[in-house]
Design a protein around this motif. Structure first.
Motif, PDB file in Angstrom:
ATOM      1  N   THR A  66      -8.959  16.583  -8.874  1.00  0.00           N
ATOM      2  CA  THR A  66      -7.687  16.684  -9.590  1.00  0.00           C
ATOM      3  C   THR A  66      -7.731  15.927 -10.911  1.00  0.00           C
ATOM      4  OG1 THR A  66      -6.838  14.870  -8.212  1.00  0.00           O
ATOM      5  CG2 THR A  66      -6.256  17.123  -7.561  1.00  0.00           C
ATOM      6  N   CYS A 125      -4.360  19.783  -3.893  1.00  0.00           N
ATOM      7  CA  CYS A 125      -5.754  19.666  -3.451  1.00  0.00           C
ATOM      8  C   CYS A 125      -5.736  18.824  -2.177  1.00  0.00           C
ATOM      9  CB  CYS A 125      -6.607  19.021  -4.547  1.00  0.00           C
ATOM     10  SG  CYS A 125      -8.364  18.937  -4.154  1.00  0.00           S
ATOM     11  N   ARG A 157      -2.543  15.510  -3.478  1.00  0.00           N
ATOM     12  CA  ARG A 157      -3.957  15.510  -3.109  1.00  0.00           C
ATOM     13  C   ARG A 157      -4.177  14.680  -1.848  1.00  0.00           C
ATOM     14  NH1 ARG A 157      -5.797  12.116  -8.501  1.00  0.00           N
ATOM     15  NH2 ARG A 157      -5.213  10.024  -7.799  1.00  0.00           N
ATOM     16  N   THR A 189      -6.985  19.277   1.749  1.00  0.00           N
ATOM     17  CA  THR A 189      -7.717  20.110   2.701  1.00  0.00           C
ATOM     18  C   THR A 189      -7.573  19.602   4.128  1.00  0.00           C
ATOM     19  OG1 THR A 189      -9.353  20.565   0.985  1.00  0.00           O
ATOM     20  CG2 THR A 189      -9.984  21.091   3.236  1.00  0.00           C
ATOM     21  N   GLY A 232      -3.781  26.017  -7.015  1.00  0.00           N
ATOM     22  CA  GLY A 232      -4.814  25.220  -6.368  1.00  0.00           C
ATOM     23  C   GLY A 232      -6.099  26.005  -6.231  1.00  0.00           C
ATOM     24  N   TRP A 233      -7.095  25.352  -5.663  1.00  0.00           N
ATOM     25  CA  TRP A 233      -8.420  25.951  -5.533  1.00  0.00           C
ATOM     26  C   TRP A 233      -9.010  25.581  -4.183  1.00  0.00           C
ATOM     27  CZ3 TRP A 233      -7.006  22.319  -9.168  1.00  0.00           C
ATOM     28  CH2 TRP A 233      -7.447  21.002  -8.926  1.00  0.00           C
ATOM     29  N   SER A 290      -5.309  24.258   3.841  1.00  0.00           N
ATOM     30  CA  SER A 290      -4.573  22.999   3.739  1.00  0.00           C
ATOM     31  C   SER A 290      -3.923  22.557   5.041  1.00  0.00           C
ATOM     32  CB  SER A 290      -3.499  23.111   2.658  1.00  0.00           C
ATOM     33  OG  SER A 290      -4.090  23.252   1.391  1.00  0.00           O
ATOM     34  N   HIS A 297     -14.001  17.419  -0.153  1.00  0.00           N
ATOM     35  CA  HIS A 297     -13.605  18.207  -1.316  1.00  0.00           C
ATOM     36  C   HIS A 297     -13.200  17.331  -2.501  1.00  0.00           C
ATOM     37  CE1 HIS A 297     -12.834  22.157   1.092  1.00  0.00           C
ATOM     38  NE2 HIS A 297     -14.089  22.050   0.675  1.00  0.00           N
ATOM     39  N   PRO A 324     -10.811  15.093  -3.410  1.00  0.00           N
ATOM     40  CA  PRO A 324      -9.489  15.394  -3.959  1.00  0.00           C
ATOM     41  C   PRO A 324      -9.108  14.578  -5.185  1.00  0.00           C
ATOM     42  CG  PRO A 324      -9.323  14.248  -1.842  1.00  0.00           C
ATOM     43  CD  PRO A 324     -10.735  14.650  -2.003  1.00  0.00           C
ATOM     44  N   GLY A 328      -8.307  23.117  -0.915  1.00  0.00           N
ATOM     45  CA  GLY A 328      -7.130  22.329  -1.265  1.00  0.00           C
ATOM     46  C   GLY A 328      -5.836  23.098  -1.228  1.00  0.00           C
TER      47      GLY A 328
END
Length: 235
Positions: A26, A64, A14, A66, A90-91, A98, A20, A22, A94
């Protein structure tokens, strides 16, 4: 006597853009991983990807991270691990936004954030909500039978709607369509993948584009899809 089964290893990577969340994002899923038998290791950068010994022992990467960057040896280590059977999940940004410095990472994931269209210019408050739109996540025919999304109906969200550049090697479980608006320059609706999987060597990759903020991740549909996606991707 037979040897006890090896505990599965999850690696959470992360960091990157704080917008976001992280850590908070997570932490939402780490208890789920532990409840499902994973030993969880947390790293704050992709440097661990260059450690071949760690990566060979990793069954699932949850990333995660970004708008960060990745070094060549880290990217090579990540790709090699997935090709050998390590899963990745992942989503949102993230995983799909990335490492903008690496086209090889883009090829690995199969889809890349391009933009998130905004509200009407007169309706923008001047913060991240400028890009919050009501939209529908539509489950595909494949998604209706896939273990990640089976039993989930189309659902509504009000958050960032990702426009994704992608290739045909992904298996799309859900989509979302960007409509035409008089204040946008495109001339026909654009459908983007919203949830997809990808097979890469012996490894599995899972991506969900919803997840800009913790409240979106807590949406029952989004959370169920991500939890199932992590289990599906794991070695």
């Amino acid at each position: 006597m037979s040897e006890p089964a090896r505990q599965r290893q999850a690696l959470v990577v992360r960091g990157g853009w704080d917008g976001h969340h992280p850590v908070e994002a997570t932490e939402l899923f780490i208890p789920f991983l532990r409840e499902n038998g994973f030993d969880v290791r947390i790293e704050e950068s992709p440097a661990v990807y260059a450690d071949a010994e760690v990566m060979a022992a990793t069954d699932l990467i949850v990333q995660c991270n970004t708008m960060n960057s990745i070094e060549k040896d880290e990217l090579l280590g990540l790709r090699a691990a997935i090709e050998a059977g390590t899963g990745m999940a992942g989503w949102h940004g993230g995983i799909a936004d990335s490492y903008r410095n690496s086209s090889d990472y883009l090829q690995l994931i199969g889809g890349q954030f391009a933009t998130h269209p905004g509200r009407h210019p007169d309706e923008r408050p001047g913060n991240e909500e400028d890009n919050y739109l009501p939209y529908t996540v539509e489950i595909t025919d494949l998604g209706r039978t896939h273990e990640i999304t089976a039993g989930i109906d189309d659902f509504e969200l009000n958050t960032e709607q990702y426009w994704v550049l992608h290739d045909d090697l992904i298996d799309v479980l859900a989509t979302t369509t960007h409509p035409t608006q008089p204040y946008h320059p495109w001339h026909r609706p654009i459908t983007s993948p919203a949830v997809w999987t990808r097979l890469w060597g012996k490894g599995r990759i899972f991506v969900a584009t919803p997840g800009h903020s913790v409240d979106v991740l807590e949406d029952p549909n989004v959370r169920t899809i991500i939890e199932r996606g992590m289990l599906w991707a794991s070695r």
